[in-house]
Every structure is written in structure tokens, then in C-alpha cells.
Design an enzyme around this catalytic site. Structure first.
Site, short mmCIF file in Angstrom:
data_model
loop_
_atom_site.label_atom_id
_atom_site.label_comp_id
_atom_site.label_asym_id
_atom_site.label_seq_id
_atom_site.Cartn_x
_atom_site.Cartn_y
_atom_site.Cartn_z
N ASP B 104 0.81 -1.23 0.00
CA ASP B 104 0.00 0.00 0.00
C ASP B 104 0.84 1.27 0.00
O ASP B 104 0.34 2.34 0.35
CB ASP B 104 -0.97 0.00 1.20
CG ASP B 104 -0.24 0.03 2.53
OD1 ASP B 104 0.96 -0.25 2.54
OD2 ASP B 104 -0.88 0.33 3.55
N GLU B 105 2.09 1.19 -0.39
CA GLU B 105 2.95 2.37 -0.41
C GLU B 105 3.83 2.37 -1.65
O GLU B 105 4.35 1.33 -2.04
CB GLU B 105 3.91 2.37 0.79
CG GLU B 105 3.31 2.79 2.09
CD GLU B 105 4.37 2.74 3.18
OE1 GLU B 105 5.30 3.56 3.16
OE2 GLU B 105 4.26 1.85 4.04
#
Lengths: 80, 405
Positions: B104-105
């Protein structure tokens, strides 16, 4: 309540602008009109790509599974 | 020329995806858990749950104690991977330099895409809108824009959810002085305590601390701390996924056990999964790590190096089990077992001179083809016939256990 199922269902769907949109499902001898398609994702089962639709009406969340090889629909999750 | 780096961090990612999929979860405190909810941890808490004090990696019973109304919801890794691929493809439309930092990054080097920070902010807003349109309005992200990766990541932590924070080169020191040492990616509680014992509690104090003394205390890490305190980081945005450094699986058993046969079955299942993933990637491993966690949450990890690199499930299992059997504390029931293959390299397994082993190798190739065609559950060992990998999880599961779905 959150249930995991694997029930074959009947589906009326539209094929519009290269997208499949489930409109109505028939499960347990009852019809449910789909009001929202909230999310769509795919997953691999071997070489086969399976399509999942997270849809809802006013009281239920359904996760539908479409097997494109056999054109079969299953209800795999229910939350209400 | 100064670089412009964007860091994009999805807010409460797994929980937001589930809230997007299921509108009846929206606005409610939810926690994404593993397959056995009562023995699991909170992988992601929704924004509503975080406001009530629930934190990531908290045990489910503790989270329920803090927030009794919290809805525990089992994670759906395939769904998250798909959404990740969706937003990654959006990022790749704007720059060739995209580094996936985690599921998620992402870091984006947009130095060649934009000319100044104003354009970078407009780009960040555009990306945010594209994510909303493609993935759904509940899936939001926080964005940091800065001259390097370290500062961009620190920026994205500032406004959650759905914020955009920009720090240009001339404001880096002023910005750092408003942050705590722990806020920086790379300074955890231990480093913070060691810095505290040296009388360093702020970035200003860290900057003024002599480099020599830092190096004496922290060795080469002292250089990194010194550079970080000045907001400097030259690390590039690496736009290739790269080969994995290790491949592993672990599994929390449905009940604590002291039954060695159950442990062996579990470990064999995990070994076959790890081995298949190695072969799919065309990798072989030189090292295997065996992991055991007991009911009291103490544990052990042991590793062993092979003379010949391998991608064979049985070899991984035998080596891992030998280590576990040697070190296992039989007075304690086991909660979790795991296995990880590391020191990976490209290549095929060593070809044996012996006919029997060559036959096994050839059989393995055929089984891999079946698995490629029909999926990971296409075949199993006879010894594992009563067990299967539970759907919607990467775990190993006995259908007779009470929590079977």
C-alpha cells in the site's frame, strides 16, 4: 451476519462499454435487484481468471463469482 | 538539479478496500484479521477504529476490549493485490520511476515529469482523483512531496487520511524540527532509546551531535542518522520489482498443539507452497529458516545452509524439521510454524546422477505444469490428503478443525 457460501445462482447482467454489470440475482428462489456494483476484482485459479463482483442492495452485500470458462455465477459471500 | 519525490500511502488500506466493497461496513470500526479471528491480530484497522484507539498488529482480543463494537472481518489478499495493481498502473502512466515500497505504499520520482513543486501538487491531486475514480471513493491515500524518499515518506505521515503535504528543499530542516525522532522511517523504539541515553531527543540535537561519536555508538548507522538529521537521502527510486530476497509462509494453527505429526503435516504443506513459488519464479534457495512460536508467544528461528541450492519441497521440509526437532521445547505447546527460503538465485535445481532422484525431479516438473494449469490445490501429497489450504487465506487448514469453513 457474514456468511461464506458457494451457491450457484441465476444472474441477469448487462454487457456495456466492455464491462459486465450484474443487475439482478436469483438465490434461494428469491430475486434481489442489484443497486450498486461497489468493487470488481479478478483472481487466478491456475491459468483461469475468475471475476468477483462486490455488489449490494438496500440490505445485503453479495460477493458474486463469475467463472468465464463455464459462464457460471456463484454467490460466495453474504453480509447483512 | 533537485529531485522531486512523491510518496503515496494508502489510508487504512485493507479496511478501506473492504468498506468500498461492502457499504454496510462504512462508517464503522472494523478490523481486518487472519483466518482464525480469535487467535489473530489486526492487520489493518479502519479509520473509525483507529480513532477509538485500535492499532495495527494489536491482538483481536485486545482490540475488542478497547472497542467492543468493532467488526472483525477476514482479509481477502487477492482483492488487495488486484487493487494494488490497479493503482500501480495509474502511477506508471505518470513516471517510469515507480518503486513499490509495500502493498500500500509507493515512491514516484517525478523529477522528469514536473518542473516545480506546484506542478507536483497538481500531479498528486490528479493521481488521487484517478485512484478514487478507478478503485472507489472509500479508497483514499495520503501523499508526501519532498526532495528525497526519506522526507517524502515523513511528509505523507503528516495528514491522514487523504492529505497532501509538501516540503521543498529549503524547508526541510524546519520541517524536521517539528517532527519526533520516532516519526522517521528507520528510527524505532530501540534506536530512539539509545539516542535518548546520549541526550538526543530532537532532530536539532541529533544534527549538533558530533558525527564521530555517533559512529562510535551506532557504527555505520551513525552516518545514516547524521544524514537523516539534515534531511539528506540520496537513495534512488528503483523502478523494477526485482527478485525477492526470500520466500516464506507461516501459519497459526487453529489450536495450540504438542502433536508432532500435526506439526510435521503443517510444515510439509508450507514447504510445498514455498517450493512451488520458488520454482514458479525460477529460483533456488541456499538457505532455509524454520520458525516456531509457542503459546506463550516466545519462539525460535533457526537457519541452515544447503551445500547445493534447492527448490524441492521435501528437502526444505526435512531440513526445517530436523532443526525444529532439535530445538523444540516439548514442554510448551506450539502456536505457529513457519518456513522461509533465502539466499535465492536464478537457476534450476542440481541434477542428480542417480536415476531415482532424476525421476522424482521429472515428476516434479509434470506436477508443476498441472499446478500452473489448475491452481495450487490441483495436487497434494497423500500424507496431506486430510488437510487443505483454507480459501481466502494462505494458511494450512484441517477440515475437521472447529473453525473450518
Amino acid at each position: 451476519m457474514h456468511e461464506f457460501l458457494n451457491d450457484q445462482i441465476d444472474v441477469i447482467a448487462s454487457f456495456c462499454q466492455n464491462r459486465v454489470i450484474p443487475k439482478r440475482i436469483r438465490w434461494n428462489e428469491r430475486d434481489y435487484d442489484i443497486l450498486n456494483v461497489n468493487l470488481m476484482h479478478t483472481a487466478r485459479e491456475g491459468q483461469k481468471r475468475i471475476f468477483y463482483f462486490s455488489v449490494s442492495d438496500n440490505t445485503n452485500y453479495f460477493k458474486l463469482k463469475l467463472d468465464p470458462e463455464y459462464l457460471e455465477w456463484h454467490l460466495v459471500e453474504l453480509y447483512n | 538539479m533537485s529531485r522531486i519525490i512523491i510518496h503515496i500511502d494508502m489510508n487504512s488500506y485493507f479496511a478501506s478496500v473492504e468498506q468500498q466493497a461492502n457499504p454496510f461496513l462504512r462508517g464503522k470500526p472494523i478490523g481486518i484479521t487472519g483466518k482464525h479471528q480469535e487467535r489473530s491480530v489486526i492487520a489493518t484497522a479502519s479509520i473509525e477504529a483507529k480513532k477509538l484507539g485500535v492499532k495495527t498488529a494489536m491482538s483481536t482480543w485486545e482490540a475488542k476490549r478497547i472497542c467492543p463494537s468493532m467488526i472483525l472481518y477476514p482479509g481477502d489478499p487477492e482483492k488487495y493485490s488486484y487493487i494494488t495493481s490497479q493503482f500501480n498502473s495509474i502511477f506508471n502512466e505518470y513516471t517510469d520511476y515507480v518503486e513499490q515500497f509495500s502493498i500500500d505504499e509507493c515512491f514516484l520520482d517525478v523529477s522528469e515529469t514536473v518542473t516545480d513543486y506546484l506542478e507536483a501538487i497538481i500531479l498528486a491531486q490528479t493521481i488521487r482523483e484517478r485512484i478514487k475514480k478507478t478503485c472507489g471513493e472509500k479508497i483514499t491515500c495520503s501523499i508526501g512531496i519532498a526532495p528525497n524518499k526519506l522526507m517524502a515518506k515523513l511528509c505523507s505521515e503528516q495528514v491522514k487520511p487523504n492529505g497532501i503535504t509538501t516540503v521543498c528543499k529549503q524547508n526541510v530542516l524546519r520541517f524536521l524540527d517539528t517532527c519526533k525522532l520516532r516519526d522517521l522511517c528507520g528510527i524505532g523504539s530501540r534506536i530512539e532509546n539509545r539516542l535518548g541515553s546520549l541526550g538526543i531527543n530532537t532532530f536539532d540535537q541529533l544534527r549538533k551531535f558530533p558525527l564521530e561519536n555517533l559512529v562510535n555508538e551506532f557504527k555505520s548507522y551513525g552516518h545514516w542518522l547524521h544524514e537523516s538529521a539534515h534531511g539528506r537521502d540520496d537513495s534512488p527510486v528503483i523502478n523494477t520489482c526485482g527478485d525477492p530476497k526470500s520466500i516464506g509462509h507461516s501459519y497459526t494453527l487453529s489450536e495450540n498443539t504438542d502433536d508432532k505429526n500435526e506439526m510435521k503435516n503443517c510444515l510439509l504443506g508450507l514447504s510445498d507452497r514455498v517450493a512451488w513459488r520458488l520454482r514458479k519464479e525460477g529460483l533456488v534457495a541456499r538457505c532455509v529458516h524454520a520458525i516456531v512460536r509457542y503459546a506463550d508467544f516466545t519462539g525460535m528461528t533457526q537457519q541452515q545452509t544447503f551445500t547445493e541450492p534447492t527448490s524441492n519441497g521435501l528437502t526444505l521440509f526435512k531440513t526445517a524439521w530436523q532443526m525444529i526437532e532439535k530445538w523444540l521445547d516439548v514442554s510448551k505447546p506450539v502456536r505457529l510454524l513457519g518456513l522461509s527460503a533465502s539466499t535465492l538465485s536464478k537457476g534450476n535445481e542440481y541434477q542428480s546422477l542417480f536415476k531415482k532422484e532424476r525421476k522424482v525431479h521429472s515428476l516434479q516438473k509434470s506436477l508443476d505444469k498441472i499446478q500452473d494449469r489448475y491452481g495450487s490445490d490441483a495436487w497434494t501429497r497423500a500424507s496431506l490428503i486430510d488437510a487443505h489450504f483454507k480459501e481466502r487465506s494462505s494458511g494450512f487448514h484441517s477440515p475437521n478443525s472447529p473453525s473450518a469453513v
